[in-house]
Design a protein around this motif. Structure first.
Motif, PDB file in Angstrom:
ATOM      1  N   TYR A  24      -5.589   4.065  -8.256  1.00  0.00           N
ATOM      2  CA  TYR A  24      -4.201   4.457  -7.980  1.00  0.00           C
ATOM      3  C   TYR A  24      -4.127   5.860  -7.382  1.00  0.00           C
ATOM      4  CZ  TYR A  24      -4.625   7.362 -12.147  1.00  0.00           C
ATOM      5  OH  TYR A  24      -5.034   8.315 -13.043  1.00  0.00           O
ATOM      6  N   ILE A 308      -2.891   0.850  -6.254  1.00  0.00           N
ATOM      7  CA  ILE A 308      -1.507   1.129  -6.642  1.00  0.00           C
ATOM      8  C   ILE A 308      -1.125   2.515  -6.164  1.00  0.00           C
ATOM      9  CG2 ILE A 308       0.029   1.570  -8.613  1.00  0.00           C
ATOM     10  CD1 ILE A 308      -1.591  -0.587 -10.151  1.00  0.00           C
ATOM     11  N   TYR A 310       1.898   5.035  -6.950  1.00  0.00           N
ATOM     12  CA  TYR A 310       3.072   5.241  -7.804  1.00  0.00           C
ATOM     13  C   TYR A 310       4.093   6.112  -7.080  1.00  0.00           C
ATOM     14  CZ  TYR A 310       0.436   3.332 -11.729  1.00  0.00           C
ATOM     15  OH  TYR A 310      -0.280   2.497 -12.570  1.00  0.00           O
TER      16      TYR A 310
END
Length: 323
Positions: A24, A308, A310
């Motif tokens: 991420y 990912i 965020y």
């Protein structure tokens, strides 16, 4: 022999239920590039070597393209991440755009990204990400713009993909890029009266992405929300947003609790930098780790592998968050 069989079954079950690893990183969406200590710490721990950084927005004002809120950089800013320049373009900027307008827009965006990269000595990678909520009416010109930007910049051009653009792909078309970023938030409007969480309603998301595995572009990264806000409703049922509110902020003797995440104001006054009247309500919307994990588990069945990103890197949103 029996013990070995039991161990093998246990190992098989454990391997089947193993949580898939998803490296991420974050979006950075403020107008000034500056990292607080907590933000720097969380960013350093992120395995993906990129920080997706909003450079500016583009809108059409009096029939002229305008860069809005161009990023500035604090002298203290430092990161070992490579910056991915990200530009948001309003859909109306593309309405009735000419062929010359497309060329001008692509060249102007490329030039301003270059200028800011050099001015701030930023270490960028070979990618420009475009964020646009294009529609069936603007898709052809938007896709021409993406191709033109690739031509003038020599960079890899990627773009965001909203939920309705997946569900209605026959109408909205498939962008001419090799990688897309699936935006798993904004499942409804916060300015409409609803019991749903407008940032992310997992059931709504699942219905929009029920055929995600059929999407023609297979290189997909996933953008997930960690932000929160408060929706203020006045006596006329008009709404406005206050950024970064959480349920903790609702603990106030001047607020009467209506539900777990909603209060009514008992006394006129300044709250969170806004003058709010008695009788107004504040509904907080935030995203739990459980909701995030529910979405990730669902998407693992639809997308083979994904990182990912965020949204967004802000100390108000990353504190006590389990990444």
């Amino acid at each position: 022999m029996k013990i070995l069989k039991i161990l093998w079954v246990f190992f098989f079950i454990a391997s089947c239920t193993k949580k898939e690893d998803h490296p991420y990183t974050f979006y950075y969406w403020k107008t000034s590039l500056k990292l607080e200590q907590e933000e720097k710490k969380v960013l350093e721990q992120a395995p993906v070597p990129y920080l997706y950084t909003r450079f500016f927005d583009v809108d059409k004002v009096n029939d002229q393209f305008q860069p809005i809120a161009v990023i500035t950089k604090d002298k203290s800013f430092q990161t070992n991440k490579q910056i991915v320049p990200t530009v948001f373009i309003t859909n109306r900027s593309l309405l009735n755009i000419s062929g010359e307008g497309i060329k001008f827009l692509a060249a102007s965006i490329h030039h301003l990204i270059q200028k800011k990269t050099e001015e701030y000595h930023l270490k960028t990678n070979n990618e420009i990400q475009i964020d646009c909520d294009w529609t069936a009416g603007t898709r052809d010109d938007y896709f021409k713009f993406l191709k033109e930007l690739k031509k003038v910049s020599g960079k890899e051009i990627t773009c965001t993909l909203r939920l309705h653009q997946v569900k209605d792909k026959k109408q909205t078309g498939i962008p001419p890029v090799e990688k897309v970023y699936l935006m798993c938030y904004s499942t409804s409007s916060p300015l409409e009266k609803s019991d749903k969480n407008s940032i992310l309603d997992v059931n709504v998301l699942k219905s929009y992405l029920s055929k995600m595995e059929d999407y023609p572009i297979k290189n997909i990264e996933v953008a997930l929300p960690i932000y929160s806000w408060g929706i203020v409703t006045n006596h006329l049922e008009k709404h406005k947003l206050i950024n970064a509110l959480s349920k903790k902020d609702l603990e106030n003797p001047n607020f009467k609790k209506i539900s777990d995440h909603e209060v009514q104001i008992l006394k006129d006054g300044f709250y969170f930098g806004n003058y709010l009247n008695k009788g107004f309500t504040i509904k907080v919307e935030e995203i739990s780790d459980e909701q995030i994990q529910d979405v990730v588990s669902f998407l693992q069945k639809k997308i083979p592998h994904f990182n990912i990103i965020y949204y967004q890197l802000d100390s108000k949103f990353v504190l006590d968050r389990n990444f």
